[in-house]
Design a protein around this motif. Structure first.
Motif, PDB file in Angstrom:
ATOM      1  N   GLY A 173       0.791  -1.223   0.000  1.00  0.00           N
ATOM      2  CA  GLY A 173       0.000   0.000   0.000  1.00  0.00           C
ATOM      3  C   GLY A 173       0.824   1.274   0.000  1.00  0.00           C
ATOM      4  N   ALA A 174       2.025   1.225  -0.540  1.00  0.00           N
ATOM      5  CA  ALA A 174       2.883   2.415  -0.608  1.00  0.00           C
ATOM      6  C   ALA A 174       2.472   3.282  -1.797  1.00  0.00           C
ATOM      7  CB  ALA A 174       4.348   2.010  -0.740  1.00  0.00           C
ATOM      8  N   GLN A 175       2.460   4.590  -1.600  1.00  0.00           N
ATOM      9  CA  GLN A 175       2.110   5.495  -2.692  1.00  0.00           C
ATOM     10  C   GLN A 175       3.293   5.661  -3.644  1.00  0.00           C
ATOM     11  OE1 GLN A 175      -0.292   9.031  -1.817  1.00  0.00           O
ATOM     12  NE2 GLN A 175      -0.250   8.442   0.338  1.00  0.00           N
ATOM     13  N   LEU A 176       2.969   5.737  -4.922  1.00  0.00           N
ATOM     14  CA  LEU A 176       4.001   5.896  -5.945  1.00  0.00           C
ATOM     15  C   LEU A 176       4.129   7.364  -6.329  1.00  0.00           C
ATOM     16  CD1 LEU A 176       3.064   2.862  -8.213  1.00  0.00           C
ATOM     17  CD2 LEU A 176       5.122   3.083  -6.831  1.00  0.00           C
ATOM     18  N   VAL A 177       5.370   7.846  -6.364  1.00  0.00           N
ATOM     19  CA  VAL A 177       5.619   9.252  -6.695  1.00  0.00           C
ATOM     20  C   VAL A 177       6.619   9.328  -7.840  1.00  0.00           C
ATOM     21  CG1 VAL A 177       6.419  11.486  -5.838  1.00  0.00           C
ATOM     22  CG2 VAL A 177       5.238   9.913  -4.283  1.00  0.00           C
ATOM     23  N   PRO A 178       6.221   9.853  -9.005  1.00  0.00           N
ATOM     24  CA  PRO A 178       7.186  10.030 -10.098  1.00  0.00           C
ATOM     25  C   PRO A 178       8.146  11.175  -9.794  1.00  0.00           C
ATOM     26  CG  PRO A 178       5.041  10.903 -10.724  1.00  0.00           C
ATOM     27  CD  PRO A 178       4.862  10.269  -9.377  1.00  0.00           C
ATOM     28  N   VAL A 179       9.419  10.921 -10.007  1.00  0.00           N
ATOM     29  CA  VAL A 179      10.459  11.929  -9.770  1.00  0.00           C
ATOM     30  C   VAL A 179      11.293  12.034 -11.036  1.00  0.00           C
ATOM     31  CG1 VAL A 179      12.471  12.569  -8.384  1.00  0.00           C
ATOM     32  CG2 VAL A 179      10.522  11.412  -7.302  1.00  0.00           C
ATOM     33  N   PHE A 180      11.415  13.247 -11.569  1.00  0.00           N
ATOM     34  CA  PHE A 180      12.196  13.428 -12.787  1.00  0.00           C
ATOM     35  C   PHE A 180      13.331  14.409 -12.518  1.00  0.00           C
ATOM     36  CE2 PHE A 180      13.294  13.472 -17.109  1.00  0.00           C
ATOM     37  CZ  PHE A 180      12.638  12.409 -17.693  1.00  0.00           C
ATOM     38  N   SER A 181      14.529  13.988 -12.912  1.00  0.00           N
ATOM     39  CA  SER A 181      15.725  14.798 -12.681  1.00  0.00           C
ATOM     40  C   SER A 181      16.177  15.411 -14.006  1.00  0.00           C
ATOM     41  CB  SER A 181      16.832  13.928 -12.066  1.00  0.00           C
ATOM     42  OG  SER A 181      17.837  14.706 -11.478  1.00  0.00           O
ATOM     43  N   PHE A 182      15.703  16.614 -14.278  1.00  0.00           N
ATOM     44  CA  PHE A 182      16.053  17.296 -15.521  1.00  0.00           C
ATOM     45  C   PHE A 182      17.520  17.729 -15.478  1.00  0.00           C
ATOM     46  CE2 PHE A 182      11.492  17.674 -15.167  1.00  0.00           C
ATOM     47  CZ  PHE A 182      11.060  17.444 -16.457  1.00  0.00           C
ATOM     48  N   GLY A 183      18.241  17.423 -16.539  1.00  0.00           N
ATOM     49  CA  GLY A 183      19.661  17.744 -16.615  1.00  0.00           C
ATOM     50  C   GLY A 183      20.555  16.578 -16.259  1.00  0.00           C
ATOM     51  N   GLU A 184      19.986  15.488 -15.770  1.00  0.00           N
ATOM     52  CA  GLU A 184      20.789  14.322 -15.350  1.00  0.00           C
ATOM     53  C   GLU A 184      21.618  13.765 -16.505  1.00  0.00           C
ATOM     54  OE1 GLU A 184      22.058  12.069 -12.226  1.00  0.00           O
ATOM     55  OE2 GLU A 184      20.190  13.179 -11.978  1.00  0.00           O
ATOM     56  N   ASN A 185      21.043  13.746 -17.696  1.00  0.00           N
ATOM     57  CA  ASN A 185      21.749  13.180 -18.840  1.00  0.00           C
ATOM     58  C   ASN A 185      22.684  14.170 -19.531  1.00  0.00           C
ATOM     59  OD1 ASN A 185      20.501  10.760 -18.437  1.00  0.00           O
ATOM     60  ND2 ASN A 185      19.232  10.808 -20.269  1.00  0.00           N
ATOM     61  N   GLU A 186      22.723  15.397 -19.025  1.00  0.00           N
ATOM     62  CA  GLU A 186      23.564  16.418 -19.659  1.00  0.00           C
ATOM     63  C   GLU A 186      24.957  16.504 -19.033  1.00  0.00           C
ATOM     64  OE1 GLU A 186      22.099  17.919 -22.325  1.00  0.00           O
ATOM     65  OE2 GLU A 186      20.414  16.616 -21.797  1.00  0.00           O
ATOM     66  N   LEU A 187      25.252  15.667 -18.064  1.00  0.00           N
ATOM     67  CA  LEU A 187      26.478  15.815 -17.275  1.00  0.00           C
ATOM     68  C   LEU A 187      27.710  15.208 -17.934  1.00  0.00           C
ATOM     69  CD1 LEU A 187      25.097  15.039 -13.700  1.00  0.00           C
ATOM     70  CD2 LEU A 187      25.200  17.232 -14.917  1.00  0.00           C
ATOM     71  N   PHE A 188      27.505  14.214 -18.794  1.00  0.00           N
ATOM     72  CA  PHE A 188      28.626  13.513 -19.419  1.00  0.00           C
ATOM     73  C   PHE A 188      28.310  13.232 -20.886  1.00  0.00           C
ATOM     74  CE2 PHE A 188      28.767  12.172 -14.948  1.00  0.00           C
ATOM     75  CZ  PHE A 188      30.099  12.413 -14.620  1.00  0.00           C
ATOM     76  N   ASP A 189      29.359  13.187 -21.704  1.00  0.00           N
ATOM     77  CA  ASP A 189      29.261  12.621 -23.041  1.00  0.00           C
ATOM     78  C   ASP A 189      29.535  11.128 -22.932  1.00  0.00           C
ATOM     79  OD1 ASP A 189      28.761  15.012 -24.598  1.00  0.00           O
ATOM     80  OD2 ASP A 189      30.832  15.578 -24.150  1.00  0.00           O
ATOM     81  N   GLN A 190      29.025  10.362 -23.882  1.00  0.00           N
ATOM     82  CA  GLN A 190      29.242   8.928 -23.860  1.00  0.00           C
ATOM     83  C   GLN A 190      29.549   8.440 -25.267  1.00  0.00           C
ATOM     84  OE1 GLN A 190      27.040   4.804 -22.308  1.00  0.00           O
ATOM     85  NE2 GLN A 190      26.120   6.782 -21.836  1.00  0.00           N
ATOM     86  N   MET A 191      30.445   7.455 -25.340  1.00  0.00           N
ATOM     87  CA  MET A 191      30.800   6.891 -26.637  1.00  0.00           C
ATOM     88  C   MET A 191      29.550   6.334 -27.319  1.00  0.00           C
ATOM     89  SD  MET A 191      33.724   4.013 -27.478  1.00  0.00           S
ATOM     90  CE  MET A 191      35.007   5.090 -26.822  1.00  0.00           C
ATOM     91  N   THR A 192      29.445   6.545 -28.609  1.00  0.00           N
ATOM     92  CA  THR A 192      28.291   6.077 -29.365  1.00  0.00           C
ATOM     93  C   THR A 192      28.165   4.559 -29.270  1.00  0.00           C
ATOM     94  OG1 THR A 192      28.551   7.922 -30.914  1.00  0.00           O
ATOM     95  CG2 THR A 192      27.178   6.075 -31.616  1.00  0.00           C
ATOM     96  N   ASN A 193      26.994   4.093 -28.826  1.00  0.00           N
ATOM     97  CA  ASN A 193      26.778   2.653 -28.628  1.00  0.00           C
ATOM     98  C   ASN A 193      25.346   2.264 -28.966  1.00  0.00           C
ATOM     99  OD1 ASN A 193      25.641   4.056 -26.480  1.00  0.00           O
ATOM    100  ND2 ASN A 193      26.191   2.525 -24.951  1.00  0.00           N
ATOM    101  N   PRO A 194      24.911   2.459 -30.206  1.00  0.00           N
ATOM    102  CA  PRO A 194      23.522   2.126 -30.544  1.00  0.00           C
ATOM    103  C   PRO A 194      23.232   0.641 -30.368  1.00  0.00           C
ATOM    104  CG  PRO A 194      24.814   2.495 -32.526  1.00  0.00           C
ATOM    105  CD  PRO A 194      25.685   2.898 -31.382  1.00  0.00           C
TER     106      PRO A 194
END
Length: 333
Positions: free
Chosen positions: A218-239
């Protein structure tokens, strides 16, 4: 490649911010290995008795990571985290009040490379979690693997990190007096392989374990979004389908931890290194989704709440474009 060096006349406060983030990156990437090496050296030295005593302590303390951990308010309130917060800067945003008599599961998105927003907001008091949500105690769930490493396990538990095992989450959200917040990075370590600037890919469509436990307790669900989280690092292309992604996926299934090949900036230059870029992070805590306790949820119960949860996330995402510059398309897989 032309290297852009940092100027010499950087203010002391910015140097302290860089130092705070540097120690955090070291803790995330190398402290566990150092702790393990230190324990091995202790075992083969004249101080082996201490190693044996600690091994006994590990056995007696083996259930602590799944029983709420062992947090240290001193460490959580240490001034180093204020410098860590100001480096990006990091901002925790409340949209509604949360009842301290209830237990909550915060579904955190996206995972990012090193979960900077999750750590800074929920493992420290730098962004004022206790002031924004009085009566609530946050716990960030982490892979069980890290709680098997001597000394390192004790350090991370001080910040409120606990194991992500089912028993750990059940322990938190079944507290009879309420007030517990279990922060779950829903996409898990595999989602970090898609973390790069200008992209928002969430691995959520098959993540239903936390939904089942929310129903059961019976725990309530809370959506949490962290804007900017993916802007901190570049990553090698890996499709998907590339040799690199195949290798990363294989190693992730084998070891349980993802290995994104990322780069950021350095300490004395801005062109390459392992420090995150100075990009603002706005972590928005959304409106709770009420959950009716169902001790034995069926597959239909789970699927229905899962659909409702991520429909709510999509709707809240549309209403929170103000925190994304520029607004980015959201992709769920």
């Amino acid at each position: 490649m032309k290297i852009q060096f940092a100027p010499l006349n950087i203010p002391l406060r910015r140097r302290l911010q860089t130092a705070a983030v540097l120690q955090w990156v070291f803790s995330f990437l190398a402290l566990a290995q150092c702790c393990l090496a230190g324990y091995v050296l202790l075992c083969i030295s004249n101080w082996w008795v201490l190693a044996a005593l600690y091994a006994g302590w590990l056995y007696l303390d083996r259930d602590t990571p799944t029983s709420g951990g062992r947090r240290s308010e001193w460490l959580r309130n240490c001034s180093v985290w204020k410098h860590f917060r100001d480096y990006f800067p990091l901002n925790l945003i409340k949209t509604v009040d949360l009842d301290p008599d209830s237990n909550y599961i915060f579904g955190f998105h996206p995972h990012g490379v090193l979960v900077a927003g999750g750590f800074g907001n929920f493992c420290t008091e730098a962004s004022g979690f206790s002031s924004l949500f009085p009566g609530l105690t946050p716990y960030l769930l982490m892979l069980p693997f890290w709680f098997r490493i001597p000394f390192f396990r004790d350090y991370i538990m001080c910040g409120g990190l606990v194991s992500s095992e089912k028993a750990s989450l059940s322990y938190l959200v079944s507290a009879p007096r309420g007030g517990n917040v279990a922060v779950v990075a829903v996409g898990g370590a595999p989602e970090s392989l898609d973390a790069r600037p200008g992209a928002l890919t969430l691995q959520v469509l098959h993540r239903k374990g936390f939904i089942k436990l929310a129903l059961k307790h019976g725990a309530q669900l809370v959506p949490v979004f962290s804007f900017g989280e993916n802007e901190l690092f570049d990553q090698m292309t890996n499709p998907a389908g590339s040799p690199l992604r195949w290798l990363q996926d294989h190693l992730q299934r084998l070891m349980g931890v993802a290995l994104p090949l990322f780069t950021g900036r350095g300490v004395f230059q801005y062109s390459f290194g392992l420090l995150p870029y100075r990009q603002p992070i706005h972590t928005v805590v959304g409106r709770p989704i009420p959950v009716v306790q169902t001790p034995s949820p069926t597959k239909d119960d789970i699927d229905c709440l899962h659909s409702l949860t991520f429909s709510s996330l999509s709707l809240q995402w549309v209403g929170l474009f103000q925190w994304s510059r520029p607004p980015l398309p959201l992709r769920m897989i």
